[in-house]
Enzyme design. Structure first.
Site, short mmCIF file in Angstrom:
data_model
loop_
_atom_site.label_atom_id
_atom_site.label_comp_id
_atom_site.label_asym_id
_atom_site.label_seq_id
_atom_site.Cartn_x
_atom_site.Cartn_y
_atom_site.Cartn_z
N ASP A 94 -3.36 4.32 2.66
CA ASP A 94 -3.43 4.68 4.31
C ASP A 94 -3.27 6.25 4.65
O ASP A 94 -2.22 6.50 4.14
CB ASP A 94 -2.62 3.81 5.29
CG ASP A 94 -3.43 2.24 5.19
OD1 ASP A 94 -4.41 2.10 4.99
OD2 ASP A 94 -2.38 1.38 5.84
N ASP A 108 1.43 4.87 2.28
CA ASP A 108 0.81 5.33 3.44
C ASP A 108 1.55 6.69 3.69
O ASP A 108 2.36 7.35 3.59
CB ASP A 108 1.61 4.55 4.66
CG ASP A 108 1.34 3.20 4.88
OD1 ASP A 108 0.53 2.78 5.00
OD2 ASP A 108 2.52 2.47 4.23
N ASP A 132 0.81 -1.15 -0.07
CA ASP A 132 0.01 0.06 -0.08
C ASP A 132 0.97 1.19 0.01
O ASP A 132 2.10 1.17 -0.09
CB ASP A 132 -1.15 0.18 1.31
CG ASP A 132 -0.15 0.16 2.63
OD1 ASP A 132 1.26 0.37 2.56
OD2 ASP A 132 -0.83 0.29 3.50
P1 8DG Z 1 4.30 -2.34 2.99
O1 8DG Z 1 3.16 -1.57 2.79
O2 8DG Z 1 5.51 -1.70 2.28
O3 8DG Z 1 3.91 -3.79 2.45
O4 8DG Z 1 4.86 -2.38 4.53
P2 8DG Z 1 4.82 -1.33 5.63
O5 8DG Z 1 4.31 -0.16 5.03
O6 8DG Z 1 5.85 -1.63 6.29
O7 8DG Z 1 3.54 -1.67 6.39
P3 8DG Z 1 2.04 -1.07 6.65
O8 8DG Z 1 1.10 -2.44 6.87
O9 8DG Z 1 1.59 -0.40 5.52
O10 8DG Z 1 2.29 -0.46 7.84
C1 8DG Z 1 3.24 0.54 7.87
C2 8DG Z 1 3.43 1.08 9.35
O11 8DG Z 1 2.03 1.21 10.01
C3 8DG Z 1 3.88 -0.09 10.08
O12 8DG Z 1 4.97 0.38 10.83
C4 8DG Z 1 2.70 -0.49 11.11
C5 8DG Z 1 1.95 0.88 11.30
N1 8DG Z 1 0.63 0.29 11.60
C6 8DG Z 1 -0.63 -0.19 10.83
N2 8DG Z 1 -1.47 0.06 11.50
C7 8DG Z 1 -1.22 0.76 12.68
C8 8DG Z 1 -2.06 1.03 13.69
O13 8DG Z 1 -3.38 0.77 13.88
N3 8DG Z 1 -1.46 1.89 14.70
C9 8DG Z 1 -0.12 2.07 14.64
N4 8DG Z 1 0.48 2.90 15.59
N5 8DG Z 1 0.57 1.86 13.54
C10 8DG Z 1 0.09 0.94 12.79
O14 8DG Z 1 -0.06 -0.82 9.73
MN MN Z 2 2.75 0.37 3.61
MN MN Z 3 -0.34 0.45 5.57
#
Ligand code: 8DG
Ligand code: MN
Ligand code: MN
Length: 399
Positions: free
Chosen positions: A323, A206, A204
């Protein structure tokens, strides 16, 4: 002997947040195996085992050269008996029998396919599998009513299971920037998650949004979402309110890892021409009907564009998970640190804070239990300093 151990430990300390982990991994053959077992454990409601495998994999990711002999692992932290057996198996036989067995198991395959649907977690997938549902066609034939997220997830299954490139991330960033600037000029947008750590692809994109004047960010998310919706950029969105400010006694001691920011889980409709100049050739040549054979699900659901159009890859847009998080500027550093990842790095930061420093770290604040007070910070560097940790930049948080 003790000196030797100390030396190893100084190279690879036991918490991932004490280490520099770049994307350059010399031990993928081992870390892939351990990560798969971690994933299987997590999908099977065995989080403890999952974390153990993740920690073991992270230690190997931090090494500066490939492991060629078990003896090289002496003194390294986080390598339990199970993980060592897997590594030994790979060293001796080129593959781990447990990993191969897991990969081929009907259960694991079904869990992967079903949790590959946005909105479907391990619990739901587990329930469906118990009812004999192992594939997407079986799910569609079943009488199950899917919630809105799952419907969108199924509808855009192929797109959402194709990795998002940095170029696509940048294109999404431009759209988000436009949206935010039209509803609150002066707001700031920061790329977070994997792309901030320098990854080339992700599942995704972010973004963290704030405004330099505290309070100006309140109510921002619904406006951004409306703007995006009015321009036709959203295929799905679910916005959740910030409940952190709503507790009457001011910021409560951060007790859970649950996030309480205003946030939006969404699926963007990214026009192909929005990536012009960045990712054109890749899109046009990317006609891989055979894929890896793993998740080759013929598009099951009708959406605009005929089958032949889609097969020719002429759909003028693609679905991308995005996100969005909004944070007040006073919590920005904590939000930035908390949302940059990796997930294991975050987990280890909180474990370090709690176990080694008697502090509670969240994406909102850092509380010192000994002094009974919050420790302020306006940068990630300050948070690392409060925690007594050497600063680790995002590109070295790929644990
Ligand atoms: P990707 O998308 O590249 O595959 O990996 P990523 O960017 O590292 O993973 P992500 O699933 O998009 O999550 C990004 C960061 O956000 C990761 O450190 C975890 C964090 N995160 C969530 N959900 C929540 C939440 O509800 N609260 C907090 N504090 N952090 C969260 O994914
Ligand atoms: Mn991500
Ligand atoms: Mn994410």
């Amino acid at each position: 002997q003790v000196d030797e151990l100390k030396e190893v430990e100084s190279i690879v300390p036991s918490y991932a947040c004490q280490r520099r982990t770049t994307l350059e991994n010399h031990n993928t053959v081992f870390t892939d195996a351990l990560s798969l077992l971690a994933e299987n454990a997590e999908l099977s409601d065995e989080d403890g085992r999952g974390v153990a495998f993740r920690r073991a994999a992270a230690v190997l990711k931090a090494l500066h050269s490939p492991v060629t002999d078990l003896l090289q692992l002496r003194g390294l932290p986080c390598l339990g008996g199970h993980s060592l057996r897997v590594i030994k198996d790979v060293l001796e036989n080129g593959a781990s029998s447990e990993v191969e067995c897991t990969k081929q198991s009907e259960r694991f395959k079904a869990l992967k396919v079903l949790t590959g649907i946005f909105g479907v977690g391990a619990k739901t997938a587990e329930r469906w599998i118990r009812e004999g549902i192992h594939s997407l066609p079986q799910l569609q034939d079943s009488a199950h009513t899917l919630n809105r997220a799952q419907q969108a997830g199924l509808e855009h299954y192929d797109d959402l299971n194709q990795p998002v490139t940095k170029a696509e991330g940048d294109a999404i960033g431009e759209i988000v920037e436009k949206a935010v600037m039209s509803v609150l000029p002066g707001a700031q947008i920061t790329l977070i998650g994997g792309f901030r750590r320098g990854k080339l692809t992700g599942h995704d994109v972010d973004f963290l949004i704030t405004h330099p004047e505290e309070g100006r960010e309140v109510g921002l998310m619904p406006k951004v979402v409306s703007w995006l919706e009015s321009k036709g950029f959203l295929l799905y969105q679910k916005t959740t309110r910030n409940s952190y400010l709503e507790s009457k006694d001011g910021p409560a001691r951060p007790s859970s890892n649950m996030d309480r920011f205003e946030r939006c889980f969404s699926i963007f409709k990214l026009p192909e021409d929005a990536k012009e100049g960045t990712k054109q050739t890749e899109t046009l040549t990317e006609e891989t009907p055979e894929d890896t054979g793993r998740l080759t699900t013929p598009s099951l659901v009708r959406d605009e564009g005929s089958e032949s159009t889609k097969r020719a890859n002429l759909k003028p847009w693609r679905a991308v998970r995005v996100d969005l998080v909004v944070s007040p500027i006073s919590q920005f550093a904590f939000a930035l640190l908390g949302w940059t990842g990796s997930k294991l790095f975050e987990r280890e930061l909180r474990r370090w804070a709690g176990h080694e420093k008697a502090m509670s770290l969240s994406s909102h604040a850092l509380y010192d239990n000994t002094q009974s007070k919050y420790l302020r910070a306006s940068s990630e560097e300050e948070i690392f300093a409060h925690l007594g940790l050497e600063y680790i930049p995002p590109s070295e948080r790929n644990a």
